[in-house]
Motif scaffolding. Structure first.
Motif, PDB file in Angstrom:
ATOM      1  N   GLY A 140     -53.434 -49.028  -9.028  1.00 43.86           N
ATOM      2  CA  GLY A 140     -54.902 -49.059  -9.026  1.00 43.86           C
ATOM      3  C   GLY A 140     -55.351 -50.473  -9.295  1.00 43.86           C
ATOM      4  O   GLY A 140     -55.128 -51.011 -10.383  1.00 43.86           O
ATOM      5  N   LEU A 141     -55.944 -51.105  -8.300  1.00 42.74           N
ATOM      6  CA  LEU A 141     -56.387 -52.500  -8.458  1.00 42.74           C
ATOM      7  C   LEU A 141     -57.888 -52.618  -8.274  1.00 42.74           C
ATOM      8  O   LEU A 141     -58.397 -53.561  -7.682  1.00 42.74           O
ATOM      9  N   GLY A 142     -58.616 -51.619  -8.800  1.00 42.54           N
ATOM     10  CA  GLY A 142     -60.071 -51.733  -8.830  1.00 42.54           C
ATOM     11  C   GLY A 142     -60.458 -52.647  -9.985  1.00 42.54           C
ATOM     12  O   GLY A 142     -59.654 -53.471 -10.431  1.00 42.54           O
ATOM     13  N   ILE A 155     -50.588 -63.664 -20.066  1.00 41.32           N
ATOM     14  CA  ILE A 155     -49.647 -63.633 -21.194  1.00 41.32           C
ATOM     15  C   ILE A 155     -48.269 -64.113 -20.753  1.00 41.32           C
ATOM     16  O   ILE A 155     -47.502 -64.629 -21.555  1.00 41.32           O
ATOM     17  N   GLY A 156     -47.966 -63.952 -19.463  1.00 41.65           N
ATOM     18  CA  GLY A 156     -46.689 -64.457 -18.967  1.00 41.65           C
ATOM     19  C   GLY A 156     -45.827 -63.419 -18.280  1.00 41.65           C
ATOM     20  O   GLY A 156     -44.701 -63.718 -17.875  1.00 41.65           O
ATOM     21  N   PHE A 157     -46.325 -62.162 -18.189  1.00 42.81           N
ATOM     22  CA  PHE A 157     -45.554 -61.141 -17.477  1.00 42.81           C
ATOM     23  C   PHE A 157     -45.598 -61.412 -15.986  1.00 42.81           C
ATOM     24  O   PHE A 157     -46.535 -62.037 -15.472  1.00 42.81           O
ATOM     25  N   ARG A 158     -44.569 -60.889 -15.291  1.00 40.13           N
ATOM     26  CA  ARG A 158     -44.665 -60.813 -13.824  1.00 40.13           C
ATOM     27  C   ARG A 158     -45.478 -59.569 -13.539  1.00 40.13           C
ATOM     28  O   ARG A 158     -45.136 -58.501 -14.061  1.00 40.13           O
ATOM     29  N   VAL A 159     -46.511 -59.694 -12.754  1.00 40.64           N
ATOM     30  CA  VAL A 159     -47.370 -58.534 -12.527  1.00 40.64           C
ATOM     31  C   VAL A 159     -47.425 -58.218 -11.042  1.00 40.64           C
ATOM     32  O   VAL A 159     -47.571 -59.114 -10.212  1.00 40.64           O
ATOM     33  N   ARG A 160     -47.267 -56.952 -10.740  1.00 42.26           N
ATOM     34  CA  ARG A 160     -47.478 -56.511  -9.364  1.00 42.26           C
ATOM     35  C   ARG A 160     -48.448 -55.328  -9.371  1.00 42.26           C
ATOM     36  O   ARG A 160     -48.618 -54.666 -10.393  1.00 42.26           O
ATOM     37  N   GLY A 161     -49.110 -55.148  -8.265  1.00 43.18           N
ATOM     38  CA  GLY A 161     -50.108 -54.083  -8.212  1.00 43.18           C
ATOM     39  C   GLY A 161     -49.920 -53.233  -6.974  1.00 43.18           C
ATOM     40  O   GLY A 161     -49.403 -53.709  -5.947  1.00 43.18           O
ATOM     41  N   TRP A 162     -50.325 -51.977  -7.098  1.00 39.90           N
ATOM     42  CA  TRP A 162     -50.272 -51.072  -5.951  1.00 39.90           C
ATOM     43  C   TRP A 162     -51.600 -50.342  -5.837  1.00 39.90           C
ATOM     44  O   TRP A 162     -52.173 -49.915  -6.853  1.00 39.90           O
ATOM     45  N   SER A 163     -52.097 -50.249  -4.626  1.00 38.21           N
ATOM     46  CA  SER A 163     -53.331 -49.504  -4.409  1.00 38.21           C
ATOM     47  C   SER A 163     -53.238 -48.812  -3.054  1.00 38.21           C
ATOM     48  O   SER A 163     -52.377 -49.155  -2.232  1.00 38.21           O
ATOM     49  N   ARG A 165     -55.401 -48.889  -0.643  1.00 35.97           N
ATOM     50  CA  ARG A 165     -55.807 -49.838   0.398  1.00 35.97           C
ATOM     51  C   ARG A 165     -55.416 -51.253  -0.023  1.00 35.97           C
ATOM     52  O   ARG A 165     -55.313 -51.506  -1.214  1.00 35.97           O
ATOM     53  N   PRO A 166     -55.246 -52.178   0.944  1.00 36.40           N
ATOM     54  CA  PRO A 166     -54.825 -53.533   0.566  1.00 36.40           C
ATOM     55  C   PRO A 166     -55.837 -54.225  -0.354  1.00 36.40           C
ATOM     56  O   PRO A 166     -57.049 -54.077  -0.180  1.00 36.40           O
ATOM     57  N   HIS A 167     -55.338 -54.926  -1.359  1.00 36.24           N
ATOM     58  CA  HIS A 167     -56.157 -55.716  -2.282  1.00 36.24           C
ATOM     59  C   HIS A 167     -55.405 -57.029  -2.446  1.00 36.24           C
ATOM     60  O   HIS A 167     -54.211 -56.998  -2.710  1.00 36.24           O
ATOM     61  N   ASN A 171     -51.586 -64.613  -7.789  1.00 38.81           N
ATOM     62  CA  ASN A 171     -50.508 -64.510  -8.784  1.00 38.81           C
ATOM     63  C   ASN A 171     -50.045 -63.087  -9.044  1.00 38.81           C
ATOM     64  O   ASN A 171     -49.303 -62.838  -9.979  1.00 38.81           O
ATOM     65  N   ILE A 172     -50.535 -62.135  -8.281  1.00 41.42           N
ATOM     66  CA  ILE A 172     -50.138 -60.741  -8.444  1.00 41.42           C
ATOM     67  C   ILE A 172     -49.516 -60.326  -7.122  1.00 41.42           C
ATOM     68  O   ILE A 172     -50.110 -60.556  -6.067  1.00 41.42           O
ATOM     69  N   GLU A 173     -48.306 -59.756  -7.187  1.00 38.51           N
ATOM     70  CA  GLU A 173     -47.686 -59.288  -5.959  1.00 38.51           C
ATOM     71  C   GLU A 173     -48.357 -57.977  -5.565  1.00 38.51           C
ATOM     72  O   GLU A 173     -48.407 -57.050  -6.385  1.00 38.51           O
ATOM     73  N   ASN A 174     -48.892 -57.926  -4.370  1.00 38.95           N
ATOM     74  CA  ASN A 174     -49.687 -56.757  -3.976  1.00 38.95           C
ATOM     75  C   ASN A 174     -48.924 -55.842  -3.024  1.00 38.95           C
ATOM     76  O   ASN A 174     -48.314 -56.304  -2.074  1.00 38.95           O
ATOM     77  N   PHE A 175     -48.990 -54.564  -3.307  1.00 36.48           N
ATOM     78  CA  PHE A 175     -48.393 -53.549  -2.440  1.00 36.48           C
ATOM     79  C   PHE A 175     -49.470 -52.525  -2.148  1.00 36.48           C
ATOM     80  O   PHE A 175     -50.366 -52.321  -2.975  1.00 36.48           O
TER      81      PHE A 175
END
Ligand code: GLV
Length: 309
Positions: A140-142, A155-163, A165-167, A171-175
């Motif tokens: 959820g990338l709302g 903070i320094g985490f590797r962050v990826r997002g999934w939604s 629809r494309p968002h 710096n966030i890997e999007n799926f």
């Protein structure tokens, strides 16, 4: 013009006072004291009884008292021609990110282990986990997911997002979409659910999706209980595949006293408090939307009922 306030969770007197500051001429009635149904033009509602909103012939705008609108979608008589808006209050977005960041850090910095050491008066320094090597996956990338993602990334985490629809987020890997789900979830150490609940997202955390997470991953759900198949999560934690969960929402709320989540050492239970509607900050946004509706303009954060959010 009259507004009907419908909620068993929220205090109508604070809302009345705050709305009166912004729109003094607005008459606020509190359900179940509706008066003449013809007078009701606006509804400010949370969990309205099914069918209630359909009983006001002159209703021209429904403002949800929360960010999620799933309680409206399950009303078979929801008047679909009346615009419905979610409440998107930056203060609630901040509250939610605090909850998520705290839940991730609590697991990441081994708080349960140190609490256990303290009980034993054991002074032992464990290695500090590598933050830059830890992946947080946000479903959820709302507004909520995007804010939490940016804060965890800072903070320094590797962050990826999934939604669904494309968002695109820097710096966030999007799926996105069903096709991107397996690539998204494999390798996620902290899975955070901030999705809206609708037909496409119900039960999304189940035994098949949990099996795709690496051994020792954590699950954080601050969205809706309906996203998680609770027996599957419990099984995955008891088998040791999932190391723990922080759960703020449940299929049945309040969580029944005999529910196995309550006593579980690896499950942190909170009573749906990740983000609470705050009338002091939200009433101004609600008043603006009512004024827009009164002027025949579309409200902010209008819900697309067919899309489900
Ligand atoms: C609370 O759960 C909300 O949707 O605002």
């Amino acid at each position: 013009m009259a507004l009907l306030f419908i909620s068993e969770n929220d205090d109508p007197s604070v809302w009345k006072a705050e709305l009166a500051k912004a729109i003094p001429e607005l008459e606020v009635r509190v359900w179940p004291e509706c008066g003449d149904a013809d007078d009701i033009e606006y509804a400010l509602a949370w969990n309205p009884p099914p069918g209630l909103l359909a009983s006001f012939p002159n209703l021209r705008f429904i403002q949800a008292l929360g960010m999620g609108i799933d309680p409206f979608l399950t009303d078979p008589k929801l008047p679909k021609s009346v615009p419905l808006a979610r409440l998107v209050d930056p203060d609630m977005v901040r509250q939610m990110s605090e909850f998520v960041v705290h839940a991730v850090l609590r697991f990441h910095r081994q708080s349960t282990l140190y609490a256990d050491h303290q009980k034993k008066r054991l002074w032992r320094q464990e290695a500090i986990p590598d933050t830059s090597g830890a992946t947080v996956g946000i479903m959820g990338l709302g507004m909520l997911g995007a804010d939490a993602a940016a804060k965890l990334e800072a903070i320094g985490f590797r962050v990826r997002g999934w939604s669904l629809r494309p968002h695109e987020m820097q710096n966030i890997e999007n799926f996105h979409g069903r096709g991107g789900f397996e690539d998204f979830i494999s390798g996620v150490q902290f899975l955070v659910c901030l999705l809206p609940l609708n037909e496409s997202t119900a039960d999304i955390i189940n035994k098949d999706t949990l099996a795709l997470l690496p051994q020792g991953a954590y699950v954080i759900n601050a969205a809706r209980g309906g996203h998680v198949v609770e027996d599957d999560l419990l099984g995955a934690i008891n088998s040791g595949h999932i190391a723990g969960a922080a759960l703020d929402v449940f299929r049945t709320e309040p969580l029944p006293a005999d529910h196995p989540f309550w006593p579980h050492p690896n499950i942190h239970v909170t009573p749906h408090i990740a983000a609470l509607t705050n009338p002091i900050t939200a009433a101004r946004l609600v008043a603006e939307n009512i004024q827009r509706a009164a002027a025949g303009q579309p409200p902010d954060n209008l819900v697309d009922i067919r899309r489900g959010y």
